[in-house]
Write a protein that holds these residues in place. Structure first.
Motif, PDB file in Angstrom:
ATOM      1  N   ALA A 282       1.478 -21.676  12.305  1.00  0.00           N
ATOM      2  CA  ALA A 282       1.682 -22.326  11.014  1.00  0.00           C
ATOM      3  C   ALA A 282       3.146 -22.133  10.607  1.00  0.00           C
ATOM      4  CB  ALA A 282       0.736 -21.755   9.964  1.00  0.00           C
ATOM      5  N   GLU A 283       4.043 -22.764  11.357  1.00  0.00           N
ATOM      6  CA  GLU A 283       5.479 -22.611  11.094  1.00  0.00           C
ATOM      7  C   GLU A 283       5.881 -23.000   9.678  1.00  0.00           C
ATOM      8  OE1 GLU A 283       5.162 -23.490  15.560  1.00  0.00           O
ATOM      9  OE2 GLU A 283       4.409 -24.446  13.724  1.00  0.00           O
ATOM     10  N   PRO A 284       5.275 -24.043   9.080  1.00  0.00           N
ATOM     11  CA  PRO A 284       5.685 -24.402   7.715  1.00  0.00           C
ATOM     12  C   PRO A 284       5.468 -23.264   6.716  1.00  0.00           C
ATOM     13  CG  PRO A 284       4.503 -26.215   8.721  1.00  0.00           C
ATOM     14  CD  PRO A 284       4.352 -25.045   9.652  1.00  0.00           C
ATOM     15  N   GLU A 285       4.429 -22.477   6.911  1.00  0.00           N
ATOM     16  CA  GLU A 285       4.154 -21.378   5.974  1.00  0.00           C
ATOM     17  C   GLU A 285       5.252 -20.314   6.023  1.00  0.00           C
ATOM     18  OE1 GLU A 285      -0.746 -21.694   6.266  1.00  0.00           O
ATOM     19  OE2 GLU A 285       0.284 -19.875   6.950  1.00  0.00           O
ATOM     20  N   GLY A 286       5.571 -19.857   7.220  1.00  0.00           N
ATOM     21  CA  GLY A 286       6.631 -18.855   7.342  1.00  0.00           C
ATOM     22  C   GLY A 286       7.978 -19.406   6.936  1.00  0.00           C
ATOM     23  N   SER A 287       8.234 -20.667   7.265  1.00  0.00           N
ATOM     24  CA  SER A 287       9.516 -21.289   6.917  1.00  0.00           C
ATOM     25  C   SER A 287       9.650 -21.456   5.411  1.00  0.00           C
ATOM     26  CB  SER A 287       9.647 -22.640   7.617  1.00  0.00           C
ATOM     27  OG  SER A 287       9.638 -22.487   9.015  1.00  0.00           O
ATOM     28  N   TYR A 288       8.538 -21.714   4.731  1.00  0.00           N
ATOM     29  CA  TYR A 288       8.541 -21.800   3.269  1.00  0.00           C
ATOM     30  C   TYR A 288       9.036 -20.481   2.674  1.00  0.00           C
ATOM     31  CZ  TYR A 288       6.741 -22.730  -1.476  1.00  0.00           C
ATOM     32  OH  TYR A 288       6.613 -22.927  -2.838  1.00  0.00           O
ATOM     33  N   LEU A 289       8.531 -19.375   3.206  1.00  0.00           N
ATOM     34  CA  LEU A 289       8.910 -18.064   2.669  1.00  0.00           C
ATOM     35  C   LEU A 289      10.396 -17.777   2.863  1.00  0.00           C
ATOM     36  CD1 LEU A 289       5.906 -15.797   3.758  1.00  0.00           C
ATOM     37  CD2 LEU A 289       6.227 -17.061   1.627  1.00  0.00           C
ATOM     38  N   VAL A 290      10.946 -18.103   4.033  1.00  0.00           N
ATOM     39  CA  VAL A 290      12.379 -17.853   4.214  1.00  0.00           C
ATOM     40  C   VAL A 290      13.195 -18.832   3.389  1.00  0.00           C
ATOM     41  CG1 VAL A 290      12.029 -16.833   6.493  1.00  0.00           C
ATOM     42  CG2 VAL A 290      12.637 -19.252   6.330  1.00  0.00           C
ATOM     43  N   GLY A 291      12.615 -19.998   3.072  1.00  0.00           N
ATOM     44  CA  GLY A 291      13.282 -20.935   2.170  1.00  0.00           C
ATOM     45  C   GLY A 291      13.398 -20.367   0.770  1.00  0.00           C
ATOM     46  N   VAL A 292      12.350 -19.688   0.318  1.00  0.00           N
ATOM     47  CA  VAL A 292      12.393 -19.004  -0.978  1.00  0.00           C
ATOM     48  C   VAL A 292      13.537 -17.988  -0.994  1.00  0.00           C
ATOM     49  CG1 VAL A 292      11.166 -17.384  -2.488  1.00  0.00           C
ATOM     50  CG2 VAL A 292       9.944 -19.324  -1.471  1.00  0.00           C
ATOM     51  N   MET A 293      13.636 -17.218   0.083  1.00  0.00           N
ATOM     52  CA  MET A 293      14.673 -16.193   0.164  1.00  0.00           C
ATOM     53  C   MET A 293      16.058 -16.820   0.212  1.00  0.00           C
ATOM     54  SD  MET A 293      12.845 -13.537   2.838  1.00  0.00           S
ATOM     55  CE  MET A 293      14.147 -12.297   2.694  1.00  0.00           C
ATOM     56  N   ALA A 294      16.198 -17.912   0.962  1.00  0.00           N
ATOM     57  CA  ALA A 294      17.502 -18.573   1.068  1.00  0.00           C
ATOM     58  C   ALA A 294      17.977 -19.078  -0.289  1.00  0.00           C
ATOM     59  CB  ALA A 294      17.420 -19.731   2.060  1.00  0.00           C
ATOM     60  N   ALA A 295      17.062 -19.696  -1.033  1.00  0.00           N
ATOM     61  CA  ALA A 295      17.433 -20.227  -2.350  1.00  0.00           C
ATOM     62  C   ALA A 295      17.862 -19.115  -3.299  1.00  0.00           C
ATOM     63  CB  ALA A 295      16.257 -20.998  -2.940  1.00  0.00           C
ATOM     64  N   MET A 296      17.190 -17.977  -3.217  1.00  0.00           N
ATOM     65  CA  MET A 296      17.533 -16.860  -4.096  1.00  0.00           C
ATOM     66  C   MET A 296      18.840 -16.185  -3.687  1.00  0.00           C
ATOM     67  SD  MET A 296      13.764 -15.154  -4.776  1.00  0.00           S
ATOM     68  CE  MET A 296      14.374 -14.067  -6.104  1.00  0.00           C
TER      69      MET A 296
END
Length: 331
Positions: A125-139
């Motif tokens: 489920a790559e979209p799930e893990g990628s979503y989380l690193v996207g949260v971190m990137a934005a912050m």
């Protein structure tokens, strides 16, 4: 002990049916090599962990070019390896042809689905893990612009990019996400020079956090980001230690666990064919936290990741999978 195909008669069939190990497993490593610091190396590490914990042995082959895909699968099957683990989506069409010719041999493909009775397919489920690193990137971003560099321009890599963009936009709707792919042929997985060039181009457009899902090409991305003093995000393996203090996190795909579990299940006689998806709920994907990125990850960032992970698990956040309609609502 390896049992060749010529010896796999009634006795071998009975052994398979009763759950006994009829042969040593095999591992076919995709283009890019087993020390790519990413997908292939994670699989290799899983196989090595199985060897260390069980004392078992396995057959291993590394692909050097596209033309070797079919002959390598057939040779591995002829030598009696079972199960045979094949790495990478690019092997799917070949395996779909080869598997029916060896009905007594079990194959496992990681990263794609092959619908054959003797094939187990494992995807993530790559979209799930990628979503989380996207949260971190934005912050973590100070410019409001982050970026993504993929390897070969294929739908699988767009799953990463789309999940990442969704996480970024959910955290900062005004953020800009730049997306580039390295190429359209398999060489895109092993071109760190091109990866570095793309990174510098994205930095020129304002990106201060770059997520690479590009196999060996990602090594060049991480190096260029570190040289420019911006943050990078690794993929597949935990790449935080490649540039301590410069890699925000890594979107880990537990390919190592997948290989280890397949080898173990085969040895125990419990390996089943069919399709298995590894995601956040069964630790198939995760964000890497360790001493190498500890100073980069604030308590607020950790809390945001934990909240997003819980909401994804509960259905409160539905991460769009690019493969469902070949589109991404975040860009």
């Amino acid at each position: 002990m390896t049992i060749t195909k010529t010896l796999m008669g009634a006795a071998a069939t009975v052994a398979l049916a009763t759950g006994m190990a009829a042969a040593e497993p095999g591992l076919i490593i995709d283009l890019g090599g087993k020390f790519d610091k990413s997908f292939n190396e994670s699989a290799y590490n899983g196989a090595q962990r199985w060897v260390e914990e069980t004392g078992g042995s396995y057959a291993e082959t590394e692909l050097a070019n596209e033309a070797q895909r079919e002959q390598t699968m057939r040779r591995m099957a002829e030598r009696g390896a079972d199960p045979i683990v094949v790495l990478g989506f690019a092997n799917a069409s070949t395996l779909d042809v080869v598997a029916p010719d060896y009905p007594e041999t079990r194959f496992v493909i990681i990263d794609e689905v092959v619908d054959q009775p003797n094939v187990k397919s494992i995807t993530f489920a790559e979209p799930e893990g990628s979503y989380l690193v996207g949260v971190m990137a934005a912050m973590a971003s100070e410019t409001g612009t982050v970026s993504f560099i993929g390897g070969m321009d294929v739908p699988l890599i767009s799953k990463f990019a789309c999940g990442y963009a969704q996480g970024v936009k959910a955290t900062n709707p005004d953020a800009e996400v730049i997306v580039n792919m390295t190429g359209t042929t398999p060489t895109a997985w092993n071109d760190p020079v091109k990866g570095a060039e793309l990174t510098r181009s994205q930095i020129g457009q304002g990106s201060d956090v770059v997520f690479a899902a590009a196999g060996g090409t990602g090594i060049g991305v991480l190096q260029a980001a570190a040289d420019a003093d911006i943050l990078a995000i690794g993929v597949d393996s935990n790449q935080n230690g490649l540039h301590p203090g410069k890699v925000l996190t890594s979107m880990v795909k537990r390919v190592d666990n997948a290989v280890f579990d397949v080898f173990t299940a085969a040895e125990d006689g419990t390996l089943e064919t069919g399709h298995e998806v590894l995601g956040l709920d069964n630790e198939g994907v995760a964000v890497a936290m360790d001493e190498n990125n500890a100073e980069l990850v604030s308590p607020e960032m950790k809390a945001a990741v934990e909240e997003a992970q819980a909401k994804i698990a509960s259905g409160g956040i539905e991460v769009h999978d690019y493969l469902t309609d070949n589109s991404c609502p975040a860009y």
